[in-house]
Design a protein around this motif. Structure first.
Motif, PDB file in Angstrom:
ATOM      1  N   ALA A   5     -10.073  48.532  16.353  1.00 16.72           N
ATOM      2  CA  ALA A   5      -9.112  48.147  15.306  1.00 16.72           C
ATOM      3  C   ALA A   5      -8.663  49.425  14.131  1.00 16.72           C
ATOM      4  O   ALA A   5      -7.857  49.203  13.457  1.00 16.72           O
ATOM      5  CB  ALA A   5      -9.501  47.045  14.450  1.00 16.72           C
ATOM      6  N   ASP A   6      -9.454  50.269  14.271  1.00 21.60           N
ATOM      7  CA  ASP A   6      -9.220  51.503  13.087  1.00 21.60           C
ATOM      8  C   ASP A   6      -7.871  52.022  13.747  1.00 21.60           C
ATOM      9  O   ASP A   6      -7.272  51.864  14.733  1.00 21.60           O
ATOM     10  CB  ASP A   6     -10.389  52.609  13.393  1.00 21.60           C
ATOM     11  CG  ASP A   6     -11.460  52.102  12.559  1.00 21.60           C
ATOM     12  OD1 ASP A   6     -11.792  50.969  12.082  1.00 21.60           O
ATOM     13  OD2 ASP A   6     -12.655  52.818  12.920  1.00 21.60           O
ATOM     14  N   ASP A   7      -7.168  52.913  12.773  1.00 24.24           N
ATOM     15  CA  ASP A   7      -6.209  53.837  13.017  1.00 24.24           C
ATOM     16  C   ASP A   7      -6.525  54.826  14.040  1.00 24.24           C
ATOM     17  O   ASP A   7      -7.442  55.796  13.772  1.00 24.24           O
ATOM     18  CB  ASP A   7      -5.695  54.419  11.694  1.00 24.24           C
ATOM     19  CG  ASP A   7      -4.676  55.516  12.008  1.00 24.24           C
ATOM     20  OD1 ASP A   7      -3.973  55.589  12.909  1.00 24.24           O
ATOM     21  OD2 ASP A   7      -4.174  56.136  10.897  1.00 24.24           O
ATOM     22  N   VAL A  40      -5.755  54.896  24.232  1.00 24.33           N
ATOM     23  CA  VAL A  40      -6.402  53.830  23.057  1.00 24.33           C
ATOM     24  C   VAL A  40      -5.706  52.739  23.498  1.00 24.33           C
ATOM     25  O   VAL A  40      -6.571  51.872  23.354  1.00 24.33           O
ATOM     26  CB  VAL A  40      -5.746  54.370  21.784  1.00 24.33           C
ATOM     27  CG1 VAL A  40      -5.845  53.455  20.827  1.00 24.33           C
ATOM     28  CG2 VAL A  40      -6.438  55.668  21.433  1.00 24.33           C
ATOM     29  N   ARG A  41      -4.433  52.657  23.984  1.00 26.72           N
ATOM     30  CA  ARG A  41      -4.305  51.206  24.453  1.00 26.72           C
ATOM     31  C   ARG A  41      -4.937  50.667  25.526  1.00 26.72           C
ATOM     32  O   ARG A  41      -5.483  49.427  25.568  1.00 26.72           O
ATOM     33  CB  ARG A  41      -2.603  51.197  24.759  1.00 26.72           C
ATOM     34  CG  ARG A  41      -2.154  49.700  25.320  1.00 26.72           C
ATOM     35  CD  ARG A  41      -0.613  50.011  25.509  1.00 26.72           C
ATOM     36  NE  ARG A  41       0.218  48.781  25.840  1.00 26.72           N
ATOM     37  CZ  ARG A  41       0.950  48.397  25.002  1.00 26.72           C
ATOM     38  NH1 ARG A  41       1.294  48.687  23.691  1.00 26.72           N
ATOM     39  NH2 ARG A  41       1.506  47.300  25.150  1.00 26.72           N
ATOM     40  N   GLN A  42      -5.292  51.402  26.463  1.00 24.82           N
ATOM     41  CA  GLN A  42      -6.229  50.831  27.596  1.00 24.82           C
ATOM     42  C   GLN A  42      -7.615  50.587  26.916  1.00 24.82           C
ATOM     43  O   GLN A  42      -8.317  49.629  27.598  1.00 24.82           O
ATOM     44  CB  GLN A  42      -6.500  52.139  28.640  1.00 24.82           C
ATOM     45  CG  GLN A  42      -7.132  51.881  29.807  1.00 24.82           C
ATOM     46  CD  GLN A  42      -7.440  53.178  30.591  1.00 24.82           C
ATOM     47  OE1 GLN A  42      -6.541  53.742  30.885  1.00 24.82           O
ATOM     48  NE2 GLN A  42      -8.490  53.195  31.256  1.00 24.82           N
ATOM     49  N   ALA A  43      -8.425  51.237  26.061  1.00 24.80           N
ATOM     50  CA  ALA A  43      -9.511  51.027  25.515  1.00 24.80           C
ATOM     51  C   ALA A  43      -9.402  49.668  24.944  1.00 24.80           C
ATOM     52  O   ALA A  43     -10.297  48.813  24.681  1.00 24.80           O
ATOM     53  CB  ALA A  43      -9.971  52.003  24.832  1.00 24.80           C
ATOM     54  N   ARG A  44      -8.369  49.559  24.046  1.00 29.14           N
ATOM     55  CA  ARG A  44      -8.137  48.199  23.313  1.00 29.14           C
ATOM     56  C   ARG A  44      -8.114  47.164  23.985  1.00 29.14           C
ATOM     57  O   ARG A  44      -8.708  46.237  23.787  1.00 29.14           O
ATOM     58  CB  ARG A  44      -7.086  48.408  22.161  1.00 29.14           C
ATOM     59  CG  ARG A  44      -7.234  49.357  21.073  1.00 29.14           C
ATOM     60  CD  ARG A  44      -6.015  49.534  20.217  1.00 29.14           C
ATOM     61  NE  ARG A  44      -6.450  50.069  19.054  1.00 29.14           N
ATOM     62  CZ  ARG A  44      -5.495  50.722  18.180  1.00 29.14           C
ATOM     63  NH1 ARG A  44      -4.209  50.562  18.507  1.00 29.14           N
ATOM     64  NH2 ARG A  44      -5.914  51.198  16.918  1.00 29.14           N
ATOM     65  N   THR A  45      -7.353  47.203  25.247  1.00 30.59           N
ATOM     66  CA  THR A  45      -7.243  46.180  26.054  1.00 30.59           C
ATOM     67  C   THR A  45      -8.306  45.782  26.593  1.00 30.59           C
ATOM     68  O   THR A  45      -8.774  44.558  27.161  1.00 30.59           O
ATOM     69  CB  THR A  45      -5.947  46.497  27.261  1.00 30.59           C
ATOM     70  OG1 THR A  45      -4.929  46.823  26.588  1.00 30.59           O
ATOM     71  CG2 THR A  45      -5.772  45.397  28.329  1.00 30.59           C
ATOM     72  N   GLU A  46      -9.345  46.787  27.252  1.00 28.94           N
ATOM     73  CA  GLU A  46     -10.750  46.453  27.820  1.00 28.94           C
ATOM     74  C   GLU A  46     -11.572  45.810  26.746  1.00 28.94           C
ATOM     75  O   GLU A  46     -12.169  44.970  27.029  1.00 28.94           O
ATOM     76  CB  GLU A  46     -11.229  47.895  28.352  1.00 28.94           C
ATOM     77  CG  GLU A  46     -10.542  48.395  29.664  1.00 28.94           C
ATOM     78  CD  GLU A  46     -10.953  49.778  30.115  1.00 28.94           C
ATOM     79  OE1 GLU A  46     -11.777  50.371  29.346  1.00 28.94           O
ATOM     80  OE2 GLU A  46     -10.429  50.369  31.038  1.00 28.94           O
ATOM     81  N   ALA A  47     -11.365  46.164  25.510  1.00 27.08           N
ATOM     82  CA  ALA A  47     -12.134  45.547  24.662  1.00 27.08           C
ATOM     83  C   ALA A  47     -11.632  44.165  24.429  1.00 27.08           C
ATOM     84  O   ALA A  47     -12.504  43.260  23.973  1.00 27.08           O
ATOM     85  CB  ALA A  47     -12.109  46.184  23.062  1.00 27.08           C
ATOM     86  N   ALA A  48     -10.444  44.049  24.458  1.00 27.76           N
ATOM     87  CA  ALA A  48     -10.023  42.415  24.320  1.00 27.76           C
ATOM     88  C   ALA A  48     -10.425  41.789  25.438  1.00 27.76           C
ATOM     89  O   ALA A  48     -11.015  40.397  25.303  1.00 27.76           O
ATOM     90  CB  ALA A  48      -8.489  42.441  24.390  1.00 27.76           C
ATOM     91  N   ARG A  65      -9.208  42.070  16.062  1.00 23.56           N
ATOM     92  CA  ARG A  65     -10.543  42.870  16.307  1.00 23.56           C
ATOM     93  C   ARG A  65     -10.260  44.058  17.016  1.00 23.56           C
ATOM     94  O   ARG A  65     -10.975  45.048  17.174  1.00 23.56           O
ATOM     95  CB  ARG A  65     -11.540  42.021  16.792  1.00 23.56           C
ATOM     96  CG  ARG A  65     -12.193  41.243  15.820  1.00 23.56           C
ATOM     97  CD  ARG A  65     -13.378  40.553  16.241  1.00 23.56           C
ATOM     98  NE  ARG A  65     -14.108  39.632  15.243  1.00 23.56           N
ATOM     99  CZ  ARG A  65     -15.084  39.000  15.422  1.00 23.56           C
ATOM    100  NH1 ARG A  65     -15.832  39.318  16.299  1.00 23.56           N
ATOM    101  NH2 ARG A  65     -15.424  38.256  14.427  1.00 23.56           N
ATOM    102  N   CYS A  66      -9.095  43.984  18.077  1.00 20.90           N
ATOM    103  CA  CYS A  66      -9.014  45.124  18.762  1.00 20.90           C
ATOM    104  C   CYS A  66      -8.061  46.100  18.442  1.00 20.90           C
ATOM    105  O   CYS A  66      -7.716  47.104  19.413  1.00 20.90           O
ATOM    106  CB  CYS A  66      -8.998  44.432  20.276  1.00 20.90           C
ATOM    107  SG  CYS A  66     -10.424  43.798  21.012  1.00 20.90           S
ATOM    108  N   GLY A  67      -7.264  45.844  17.637  1.00 22.53           N
ATOM    109  CA  GLY A  67      -6.510  46.787  16.991  1.00 22.53           C
ATOM    110  C   GLY A  67      -5.123  46.430  17.167  1.00 22.53           C
ATOM    111  O   GLY A  67      -3.930  47.594  17.277  1.00 22.53           O
TER     112      GLY A  67
END
Length: 100
Positions: A5-7, A40-48, A65-67
Motif C-alpha cells: 500500500a506504500d508509495d 509493482v502492479r504484479q506484486a500488488r495483485t499477488e498480495a490481493a 491494503r494492496c495499494g
C-alpha cells in the motif's frame, strides 16, 4: 513487497535506492525483464490474491491494503492478471478441492 500500500512509484523507489528513475527503470528491465510499475502492479495483485484467499476482508479493503486506489482498479488489475474477477476468485478458493 512487504508494504504494497506504500508509495511504490518509480520516482519513490529510485529515491529509496539512491538512483535516478531512468537508471532504476534500466535496472528493472535488465534484471527482472519489466518496468518498475509493471512489477509493482504484479506484486500488488499477488498480495490481493493472497488476502482474497485467506481472509474475509471486503474487496474494497483488500484493494486499499494492496495499494489499489479503488476496488475497481483492483478488479481491472486482477482480471488482467488472472482472467477472473476478485470476488469470483475468492469463491473458487472457498470451494476447495472437493468442490464444497
Amino acid at each position: 513487497l512487504a508494504h504494497p500500500a506504500d508509495d511504490l512509484g518509480t520516482a519513490r523507489l529510485a529515491a529509496l535506492a539512491g538512483v535516478t528513475p531512468r537508471h532504476l527503470t534500466r535496472l528493472f528491465a535488465e534484471h527482472l525483464g519489466q518496468a518498475p510499475g509493471r512489477y509493482v502492479r504484479q506484486a500488488r495483485t499477488e498480495a490481493a490474491a493472497h488476502l482474497l484467499a485467506t481472509t474475509d476482508l471486503p474487496v474494497a479493503a483488500v484493494a486499499a491494503r494492496c495499494g489499489f486506489g479503488t476496488a475497481e482498479s483492483l478488479r481491472t488489475a486482477f482480471t488482467g492478471r488472472y482472467g477472473i474477477a476478485p470476488s469470483r476468485f475468492r469463491a473458487t478458493q472457498r470451494r476447495g478441492p472437493t468442490g464444497g
